[in-house]
Enzyme design. Structure first.
Site, PDB file in Angstrom:
ATOM      1  N   GLU A 189     -21.343 -17.975  41.346  1.00  0.00           N
ATOM      2  CA  GLU A 189     -20.989 -18.729  42.542  1.00  0.00           C
ATOM      3  C   GLU A 189     -20.268 -20.034  42.180  1.00  0.00           C
ATOM      4  OE1 GLU A 189     -24.592 -16.841  45.142  1.00  0.00           O
ATOM      5  OE2 GLU A 189     -24.504 -19.002  45.000  1.00  0.00           O
ATOM      6  N   CYS A 211     -17.425 -27.288  41.969  1.00  0.00           N
ATOM      7  CA  CYS A 211     -18.638 -27.124  41.171  1.00  0.00           C
ATOM      8  C   CYS A 211     -18.618 -25.721  40.573  1.00  0.00           C
ATOM      9  CB  CYS A 211     -19.837 -27.320  42.103  1.00  0.00           C
ATOM     10  SG  CYS A 211     -21.406 -27.058  41.297  1.00  0.00           S
ATOM     11  N   CYS A 217     -29.556 -18.464  34.324  1.00  0.00           N
ATOM     12  CA  CYS A 217     -29.826 -19.525  33.353  1.00  0.00           C
ATOM     13  C   CYS A 217     -31.113 -19.164  32.621  1.00  0.00           C
ATOM     14  CB  CYS A 217     -29.994 -20.861  34.081  1.00  0.00           C
ATOM     15  SG  CYS A 217     -30.208 -22.261  32.955  1.00  0.00           S
ATOM     16  N   CYS A 276     -36.234 -24.278  34.954  1.00  0.00           N
ATOM     17  CA  CYS A 276     -36.665 -25.508  35.611  1.00  0.00           C
ATOM     18  C   CYS A 276     -37.382 -25.095  36.902  1.00  0.00           C
ATOM     19  CB  CYS A 276     -35.477 -26.409  35.884  1.00  0.00           C
ATOM     20  SG  CYS A 276     -34.650 -26.861  34.350  1.00  0.00           S
ATOM     21  N   CYS A 281     -35.581 -25.058  40.415  1.00  0.00           N
ATOM     22  CA  CYS A 281     -34.205 -24.539  40.506  1.00  0.00           C
ATOM     23  C   CYS A 281     -34.189 -23.040  40.730  1.00  0.00           C
ATOM     24  CB  CYS A 281     -33.450 -24.874  39.219  1.00  0.00           C
ATOM     25  SG  CYS A 281     -31.802 -24.159  39.163  1.00  0.00           S
ATOM     26  N   GLY A 341     -26.158 -22.076  35.531  1.00  0.00           N
ATOM     27  CA  GLY A 341     -26.163 -22.034  34.068  1.00  0.00           C
ATOM     28  C   GLY A 341     -26.250 -23.377  33.384  1.00  0.00           C
ATOM     29  N   GLU A 342     -26.595 -23.306  32.111  1.00  0.00           N
ATOM     30  CA  GLU A 342     -26.676 -24.507  31.275  1.00  0.00           C
ATOM     31  C   GLU A 342     -25.428 -24.514  30.387  1.00  0.00           C
ATOM     32  OE1 GLU A 342     -28.335 -27.444  30.663  1.00  0.00           O
ATOM     33  OE2 GLU A 342     -26.809 -27.483  29.099  1.00  0.00           O
ATOM     34  N   SER A 393     -22.848 -31.297  33.324  1.00  0.00           N
ATOM     35  CA  SER A 393     -24.251 -31.602  33.624  1.00  0.00           C
ATOM     36  C   SER A 393     -25.138 -30.768  32.716  1.00  0.00           C
ATOM     37  CB  SER A 393     -24.544 -31.266  35.086  1.00  0.00           C
ATOM     38  OG  SER A 393     -25.907 -31.470  35.372  1.00  0.00           O
ATOM     39  N   SER A 422     -29.762 -34.134  33.511  1.00  0.00           N
ATOM     40  CA  SER A 422     -30.801 -33.791  34.480  1.00  0.00           C
ATOM     41  C   SER A 422     -32.140 -34.295  33.956  1.00  0.00           C
ATOM     42  CB  SER A 422     -30.850 -32.268  34.658  1.00  0.00           C
ATOM     43  OG  SER A 422     -29.659 -31.843  35.271  1.00  0.00           O
ATOM     44  N   LEU A 423     -32.498 -35.490  34.347  1.00  0.00           N
ATOM     45  CA  LEU A 423     -33.714 -36.110  33.806  1.00  0.00           C
ATOM     46  C   LEU A 423     -34.953 -35.711  34.629  1.00  0.00           C
ATOM     47  CD1 LEU A 423     -34.538 -37.990  31.486  1.00  0.00           C
ATOM     48  CD2 LEU A 423     -34.368 -39.897  33.092  1.00  0.00           C
ATOM     49  N   HIS A 424     -34.966 -36.078  35.902  1.00  0.00           N
ATOM     50  CA  HIS A 424     -35.979 -35.626  36.871  1.00  0.00           C
ATOM     51  C   HIS A 424     -37.413 -36.110  36.685  1.00  0.00           C
ATOM     52  CE1 HIS A 424     -32.688 -33.276  38.249  1.00  0.00           C
ATOM     53  NE2 HIS A 424     -32.762 -32.360  37.312  1.00  0.00           N
ATOM     54  N   ASN A 454     -33.360 -29.490  47.328  1.00  0.00           N
ATOM     55  CA  ASN A 454     -32.885 -28.450  48.245  1.00  0.00           C
ATOM     56  C   ASN A 454     -33.816 -27.256  48.147  1.00  0.00           C
ATOM     57  OD1 ASN A 454     -30.412 -29.667  49.266  1.00  0.00           O
ATOM     58  ND2 ASN A 454     -29.699 -29.511  47.148  1.00  0.00           N
ATOM     59  N   CYS A 494     -27.008 -28.054  45.567  1.00  0.00           N
ATOM     60  CA  CYS A 494     -27.540 -28.016  44.197  1.00  0.00           C
ATOM     61  C   CYS A 494     -28.804 -27.179  44.117  1.00  0.00           C
ATOM     62  CB  CYS A 494     -27.961 -29.400  43.727  1.00  0.00           C
ATOM     63  SG  CYS A 494     -26.661 -30.558  43.650  1.00  0.00           S
TER      64      CYS A 494
HETATM   65  N1  SAH Z   1     -27.949 -26.544  34.091  1.00  0.00           N
HETATM   66  C1  SAH Z   1     -27.326 -27.779  34.294  1.00  0.00           C
HETATM   67  C2  SAH Z   1     -26.275 -27.763  35.380  1.00  0.00           C
HETATM   68  C3  SAH Z   1     -26.550 -26.969  36.624  1.00  0.00           C
HETATM   69  S1  SAH Z   1     -27.785 -27.570  37.696  1.00  0.00           S
HETATM   70  C4  SAH Z   1     -28.339 -28.863  34.557  1.00  0.00           C
HETATM   71  O1  SAH Z   1     -29.513 -28.543  34.746  1.00  0.00           O
HETATM   72  O2  SAH Z   1     -27.965 -30.035  34.525  1.00  0.00           O
HETATM   73  C5  SAH Z   1     -27.013 -28.939  38.547  1.00  0.00           C
HETATM   74  C6  SAH Z   1     -27.992 -29.977  39.060  1.00  0.00           C
HETATM   75  O3  SAH Z   1     -28.757 -29.501  40.190  1.00  0.00           O
HETATM   76  C7  SAH Z   1     -29.031 -30.383  38.028  1.00  0.00           C
HETATM   77  O4  SAH Z   1     -29.242 -31.769  37.984  1.00  0.00           O
HETATM   78  C8  SAH Z   1     -30.248 -29.676  38.541  1.00  0.00           C
HETATM   79  O5  SAH Z   1     -31.420 -30.244  38.013  1.00  0.00           O
HETATM   80  C9  SAH Z   1     -30.108 -29.836  40.026  1.00  0.00           C
HETATM   81  N2  SAH Z   1     -30.958 -28.934  40.801  1.00  0.00           N
HETATM   82  C10 SAH Z   1     -31.423 -27.725  40.442  1.00  0.00           C
HETATM   83  N3  SAH Z   1     -32.183 -27.187  41.449  1.00  0.00           N
HETATM   84  C11 SAH Z   1     -32.190 -28.081  42.443  1.00  0.00           C
HETATM   85  C12 SAH Z   1     -32.756 -28.090  43.770  1.00  0.00           C
HETATM   86  N4  SAH Z   1     -33.446 -27.065  44.232  1.00  0.00           N
HETATM   87  N5  SAH Z   1     -32.545 -29.171  44.544  1.00  0.00           N
HETATM   88  C13 SAH Z   1     -31.795 -30.208  44.093  1.00  0.00           C
HETATM   89  N6  SAH Z   1     -31.221 -30.245  42.867  1.00  0.00           N
HETATM   90  C14 SAH Z   1     -31.415 -29.200  42.055  1.00  0.00           C
HETATM   91 FE1  SF4 Z   2     -30.794 -23.960  34.400  1.00  0.00          FE
HETATM   92 FE2  SF4 Z   2     -29.916 -26.357  35.260  1.00  0.00          FE
HETATM   93 FE3  SF4 Z   2     -31.314 -24.718  36.896  1.00  0.00          FE
HETATM   94 FE4  SF4 Z   2     -32.556 -25.919  34.842  1.00  0.00          FE
HETATM   95  S1  SF4 Z   2     -31.598 -26.906  36.621  1.00  0.00           S
HETATM   96  S2  SF4 Z   2     -32.766 -23.736  35.448  1.00  0.00           S
HETATM   97  S3  SF4 Z   2     -30.957 -25.905  33.286  1.00  0.00           S
HETATM   98  S4  SF4 Z   2     -29.297 -24.307  36.029  1.00  0.00           S
END
Ligand code: SAH
Ligand code: SF4
Length: 359
Positions: free
Chosen positions: A94, A107, A114, A118, A121, A169-170, A201, A223-225, A300, A344
């Protein structure tokens, strides 16, 4: 040099030059071809009228200019657009276009699914995972440029001004193909995106960040979180391998990073999980030594997710503490395209729905 008939878009400029020379042609032809592919957006060799017929025939014998197959295209009420592309092996990826007043951001995905799970996600829950090739990465941009009529950018203002690797994906787990695609994106005789307009990212693959910093200095988003390892281990499991301190150390003195070009730290806002004012204070403390900015992402939701998004008041208070205590700019990302599951972390859902429809 043997070239797969699908992959003219997988060649970096030097590779294309070598290919053209191997066909017994002069090097400058590669430059013409490159312009047709990446400035004019040609979809066939026959359009390339300033290239001799003989070469066009030779090229079409060995190569192919193939666009990714669009399996679904949706437009959100807020103008965000999402494409589902079907790859040659039936896998789906996508891509999302987010128009704003001053810019248009694409994007793009770097993998099918992936491998990193996480917990917040949706993409991470996909069973099928493979790396995309550089032509599949670049291919997403080419098709969207066709849709938006965004070619010949030297004559018109371009619509896609920024590219972010924030789709599925990463990207650092697909380093070689992502790097190749960065070189194709940045080539100033072709697509010509400056390194400032491209953001990669990552969840924090430390050894690959170390490699990347020697190679190319595109903009970075991390992506710290979470601000403590215990919680980050749960949210971003790769943290067990490369914990927060190691990650932040790797980002110290990162090439190309300075006061006017900061590293973005993404922080998803999860109610009751990582959203206390103490977390905000700690975030500003640990980022103080770096040239950092913070992007708070309202969570989200997706079907089956176990989290809730923090309230807008909490998110705003969190941002205020980060700014006040650390002097760090904190912005809140506006969710876009939620009605078409394009925001996201929501990518995947529609692919599954489509599969369900087919089966
Ligand atoms: N894998 C990479 C890039 C893709 S994810 C990464 O993790 O950075 C892009 C961004 O969306 C990341 O910061 C990820 O943590 C965030 N993300 C993933 N799931 C999400 C969700 N359900 N709501 C908001 N942000 C989310
Ligand atoms: Fe993969 Fe990024 Fe989603 Fe984590 S947030 S599962 S690294 S796509």
């Amino acid at each position: 040099m043997i070239i797969n008939t699908h992959s003219i878009n997988s060649l970096k400029k030097e590779e294309l030059q070598r290919h053209i020379i191997s066909l017994g042609e002069e090097k400058f032809r590669a430059k013409q071809l490159w312009k047709w592919l990446y400035v004019k957006g040609a979809k066939s060799f026959s359009e390339m009228t300033d290239i001799g017929k003989n070469l066009r025939l030779k090229l079409s014998d060995n190569n192919n200019i193939q666009r990714l197959k669009t399996s679904q295209h949706q437009v959100s009420v807020d103008g965000t657009q999402k494409w589902v592309f079907e790859l040659f092996d039936g896998n789906k990826i996508e891509t999302v276009f987010i128009p704003e007043e001053e810019r248009g951001t694409l994007c793009i995905s770097s993998q099918v699914g992936c491998t990193l799970n996480c917990s917040f996600c949706h993409t991470g829950t996909m069973a099928l995972v493979r790396n995309l090739t550089s032509d599949e990465i670049i291919g997403q941009l080419l098709v969207v440029k066709d849709y938006l009529d965004d070619w010949d950018y030297k004559k018109n203002n371009r619509k896609i001004t920024n590219i972010v690797f924030m789709g599925m994906g990463e990207p650092l787990y697909n380093y070689n193909e992502v790097l190749k695609s960065l070189y194709i994106l940045m080539d100033n005789e072709g697509l010509s995106y400056s390194k400032r307009k491209i953001t990669l990212s990552t969840s924090g693959v430390v050894p690959v960040l170390e490699k990347l910093k020697l190679e190319v200095d595109v903009s970075l988003a991390i992506s710290l979180h979470a601000v403590k390892d215990e919680l980050r281990n749960q949210l971003v499991p790769i943290n067990r391998k490369w914990p927060i301190e190691k990650l932040l150390n790797a980002l110290t003195n990162f090439p190309g990073v300075n006061n006017s070009r900061r590293i973005t730290f993404e922080y998803v806002m999860l109610e009751g999980v990582n959203d206390t004012m103490e977390d905000a204070k700690r975030l500003s403390e640990i980022l103080k030594p770096l040239h950092a900015k913070v992007n708070l992402i309202p969570f989200n939701p997706w079907p089956g997710s176990k989290y809730k998004c923090s309230s807008i008041d909490v998110i705003n208070d969190f941002a205020t503490v980060v700014c006040k205590d650390g002097g760090i700019t904190a912005t809140v990302r506006q969710p876009r395209g939620q009605d078409i599951l394009a925001a996201c972390g929501q990518l995947k859902s529609s692919s599954i729905k489509i599969k369900e429809k087919i089966n």
